[in-house]
Design an enzyme around this catalytic site. Sequence first.
Site, PDB file in Angstrom:
ATOM      1  N   ASN A 164      55.687  59.827  21.759  1.00  0.00           N
ATOM      2  CA  ASN A 164      56.513  59.492  22.510  1.00  0.00           C
ATOM      3  C   ASN A 164      56.752  58.121  23.179  1.00  0.00           C
ATOM      4  O   ASN A 164      57.865  57.938  23.575  1.00  0.00           O
ATOM      5  CB  ASN A 164      55.759  59.928  23.552  1.00  0.00           C
ATOM      6  CG  ASN A 164      54.649  59.475  24.375  1.00  0.00           C
ATOM      7  OD1 ASN A 164      53.668  59.673  23.341  1.00  0.00           O
ATOM      8  ND2 ASN A 164      53.528  59.421  25.472  1.00  0.00           N
ATOM      9  N   GLU A 261      42.594  56.888  22.115  1.00  0.00           N
ATOM     10  CA  GLU A 261      43.668  57.061  23.588  1.00  0.00           C
ATOM     11  C   GLU A 261      44.373  58.083  23.464  1.00  0.00           C
ATOM     12  O   GLU A 261      45.635  58.547  22.512  1.00  0.00           O
ATOM     13  CB  GLU A 261      44.686  55.454  23.718  1.00  0.00           C
ATOM     14  CG  GLU A 261      45.505  54.993  24.602  1.00  0.00           C
ATOM     15  CD  GLU A 261      45.763  56.456  25.749  1.00  0.00           C
ATOM     16  OE1 GLU A 261      45.808  57.226  26.125  1.00  0.00           O
ATOM     17  OE2 GLU A 261      47.114  56.107  25.057  1.00  0.00           O
ATOM     18  N   CYS A 296      50.809  60.036  28.884  1.00  0.00           N
ATOM     19  CA  CYS A 296      49.853  60.258  28.715  1.00  0.00           C
ATOM     20  C   CYS A 296      49.446  60.478  30.369  1.00  0.00           C
ATOM     21  O   CYS A 296      48.682  60.268  31.097  1.00  0.00           O
ATOM     22  CB  CYS A 296      48.436  60.018  28.050  1.00  0.00           C
ATOM     23  SG  CYS A 296      48.785  58.671  27.162  1.00  0.00           S
ATOM     24  N   GLU A 473      42.149  49.631  24.521  1.00  0.00           N
ATOM     25  CA  GLU A 473      43.446  49.222  24.605  1.00  0.00           C
ATOM     26  C   GLU A 473      43.838  47.797  25.776  1.00  0.00           C
ATOM     27  O   GLU A 473      44.094  48.267  26.642  1.00  0.00           O
ATOM     28  CB  GLU A 473      45.071  49.601  23.314  1.00  0.00           C
ATOM     29  CG  GLU A 473      44.275  50.396  22.213  1.00  0.00           C
ATOM     30  CD  GLU A 473      45.442  51.520  22.257  1.00  0.00           C
ATOM     31  OE1 GLU A 473      45.122  51.703  21.119  1.00  0.00           O
ATOM     32  OE2 GLU A 473      46.102  51.374  23.115  1.00  0.00           O
TER      33      GLU A 473
END
Length: 505
Positions: A164, A261, A296, A473
Amino acid sequence: MTTTTESLSAAPTLPPVTLRIGAESRTTGAGTHEHIDPATGKVDALVPLAGVSDVDDAVQAAHAAFAVWRATPAGTRAKCLLKLAQLVEEHSEDFATLGIADNGTARGTLYATVTAAAEWIRYYGGWADKLPLGRITSVVGAGGSFGHTLRQPYGVIGTIITWNAPLMSLAMKVPAALAAGNAVVVKPSELTPFTAMLFAGPAREAGIPDGVFNVLSGGPEAGAALVEHPLVKKVTFTGGPETAKKIAASCAKTFKPLLLELGGKSANLVFADADLDQAAMHAAYMAFGVMSGQACALPTRLLVEESVYEEFAAKVAAIAGYFKVGNPQEIDTICVPVINDAAIARIEGMVSRAKNDGARLLCGGERLGGELAEGFFYPPTVFADVAPESELAQKEVFGPVLAITPFVDEAEAIALANGTDYGLSGYVWTSDSRRSIRLAEALETGDVAVNGAQNAVAERPFGGIGHSGTGNEGGLEGLEEFFWTRVCRLRQRLEVTMGAFRHAY
């Protein structure tokens, strides 16, 4: 809602996809994948799929290059990464063109993505020669010792990125790993092969040695081979929880560390004292204008204080109706296609079940037809009166569907927000600063953004809990993910007396 079909068939000529292994560009792999343009539904490229032998070759190349990269002076690594940030910005048109080809992201969104990606690369380039190398400890006196800790790069990092947002996934993972002195093998999704392949060119031009950055488009077989390879010392993955479970199970066999993630069902809490016009624009744009809901961290649940509930829901639906849906090449397009037919089927199924569950449809709700019928277009869709325990309130749609639920007071808002398996991002709109602090502490998420503050920026950690993943991250925490710690000790005297031994133990 307006739609456009202008120039949908006038797609640019795409470069051939290759596997980038060390200095080599391979045009063939273990098979091929037909890449489909989401805007037209037509095949526009054949993608070579890496097999097990290709994965092994790439990992071996990365392992050999790691020795060189690790020994490269930190200042030189910093210069390479800073140059890479500059080159990514200089190639913004190429990244926009291939980003549209990858997954149909809007051109305007991609320009902003290039800017953000360059900032992430630049941030970690700035850290490369200022690394937190450890600390010194000592025990004084007779028989004392001197010791120091060292932060060591792992070696080869297996990097699996999602379809994505391929450029942002690269920017959030690769620069930190390289700044720490690691080499990487990246497996982008076969659905989005172009961006990662393009990234390899500026990486080489920036002076990063061949083999330090490798790219293997591939499916599940390639991903499994990369995770299981004994020379891959850590895995970082962005994607869905179901795939993450398989990766975690594989890593558990050898206790291989991993960074995950994953998904989210982020709540956006709107209180009656908020600036409702700004909050409504933010809610609509974040739900529909950012990759048509395919991200997300997006606020896909809207929780609204009861006293302004009907007014606010109507505002959001009205704004969604003004968004332009159609050709991602056009700079004023807001809503773009979803990734493929499987995504359409998933969205249609969840929308149908939401109607059956009693949710009230305010706008959208049916796949777009007419001249957009061949592409994978779904309009902004808003449901009100969504029950907190329903599928639409609990599960990721990964499409342009927003669920709205009322709450009575702050306590209920917190309970609703924390009432899913996810814990990635949270959003709050209020003019009460004390309330914003209370909510920032009460929401069980890795990130809380108040009154439109930006999340997922390079200088701050980004990650979640629960089904949203493990690790971070971004920020110094994101850099530390790519080190392991060792301890070195030196006694003041060579001999060790039994008295000293008994004293120590």
